[in-house]
Design an enzyme around this catalytic site. Structure first.
Site, PDB file in Angstrom:
ATOM      1  CE1 TYR A 135      -3.070   2.912   0.357  1.00 22.52           C
ATOM      2  CE2 TYR A 135      -3.314   2.704   2.752  1.00 22.52           C
ATOM      3  CZ  TYR A 135      -3.454   3.263   1.582  1.00 22.52           C
ATOM      4  OH  TYR A 135      -4.585   4.436   1.757  1.00 22.52           O
ATOM      5  CE  LYS A 163      -5.577   2.374  -1.381  1.00 22.74           C
ATOM      6  NZ  LYS A 163      -6.416   2.585   0.008  1.00 22.74           N
TER       7      LYS A 163
END
Length: 291
Positions: A135, A163
């Site tokens: 992330y 992500k």
């Protein structure tokens, strides 16, 4: 592990005393899966107010979500922190509860080097068997997981996706250079369609709490080659994408989406300090997005 194209970073519903409201958690999971077409749910990510949740609350949320979803959507546990040892500990505990994936945010505040980032994620990934998702959100963490570091990490067997909230240039390079099978998810709702066009697989979304079904339609239009229809839907949804993050005074997420959910009849309560709820003026703006 296929987490699908539309992943919702789920808010954490609270009661009037800002304690977790388990009835509301269950109803929100049903709503996101059945009415907003979420393929997977991130539990205790930034949108879930992870900085203000205790470890006990996080583990309870992971356990409840796995049992309640019953395989209808994949459950991804937000277990990342800026302490490698604690991230490993929480990831192992989440794994015991049967989560489908782990979302590992870049260590924040201490701003490690690229080699430090690599060693951090490598140590966590090697401590568990559960698929790991990187992330990258430089605007919150103060550090960017570079293209080169992401590609290097993609070669680890259970680092399966990222992500990434960086720009399209970075997403393009990662999608082109990562190991086969490594998936790129945009972390910016307004970039969903552009990101798909340069090789991203899907979106980890906040707006999907309220416009998830339309977002799924937009994604499917694009995948089916109906680009004009996808572009038209993107234009229709764009005011909501931007409005939830750029309403007056730039109210920090997830206060705007929690207001939107409450406004639409999906009760999720308020936010914990140091976040504050949307003001009356801000609420009017958010409500106007759905008129």
């Amino acid at each position: 592990m296929d987490f699908g194209r539309l992943i919702t970073a789920m808010v954490t519903p609270f009661d009037d005393q800002l304690k977790i409201d388990w009835d509301r958690v269950g109803k929100l999971i049903d709503y996101l899966i059945e009415e907003q077409a979420s393929d997977s749910l991130v539990i205790c990510g930034t949108t879930g107010e992870s900085p203000t949740l205790t470890e006990e609350e996080k583990l309870q949320l992971f356990d409840f979500s796995v049992k309640y979803a019953k395989g209808r959507a994949k459950i991804i546990a937000g277990t990342g922190s800026n302490d490698t040892a604690h991230t490993i500990h929480l990831s192992k505990e989440a794994e015991k509860l049967g989560v489908d994936g782990l979302l590992l945010v870049a260590p924040y505040y201490n701003r490690p080097s690229q080699e430090g980032l690599y060693q951090h994620f490598k140590a966590v990934a090697e401590s568990v068997n559960t698929p790991c998702i990187l992330y990258n959100v430089p605007g919150r963490t103060g550090v960017n997981i570079s293209v080169e570091t992401t590609i290097r990490l993609s070669q680890l067997s259970n680092v399966v996706a990222t992500k990434d909230c960086a720009d399209l240039d970075q997403l393009t390079q990662i999608a082109a250079g990562a190991a086969p099978g490594f998936l790129v998810y945009s972390g910016e709702d307004s970039m969903t369609l552009p990101a798909l066009s340069i090789g991203a697989y899907g979106i980890v979304s906040v707006a999907s709490h309220v416009i998830g079904k339309d977002m799924k339609s937009m994604i499917n239009y694009y995948l089916q080659g109906q680009v004009r229809e996808a572009v038209q839907l993107h234009a229709k949804l764009h005011p909501v994408f931007k409005g939830l993050f750029e309403c007056p005074h730039r109210v920090p997420s997830p206060a705007p989406v929690k207001f939107a959910l409450n406004h639409l009849g999906v009760q999720v309560g308020g936010v914990r300090l140091p976040l504050i709820d949307a003001t009356e003026e801000e609420g009017r703006f958010i409500a106007s997005l759905f008129e």
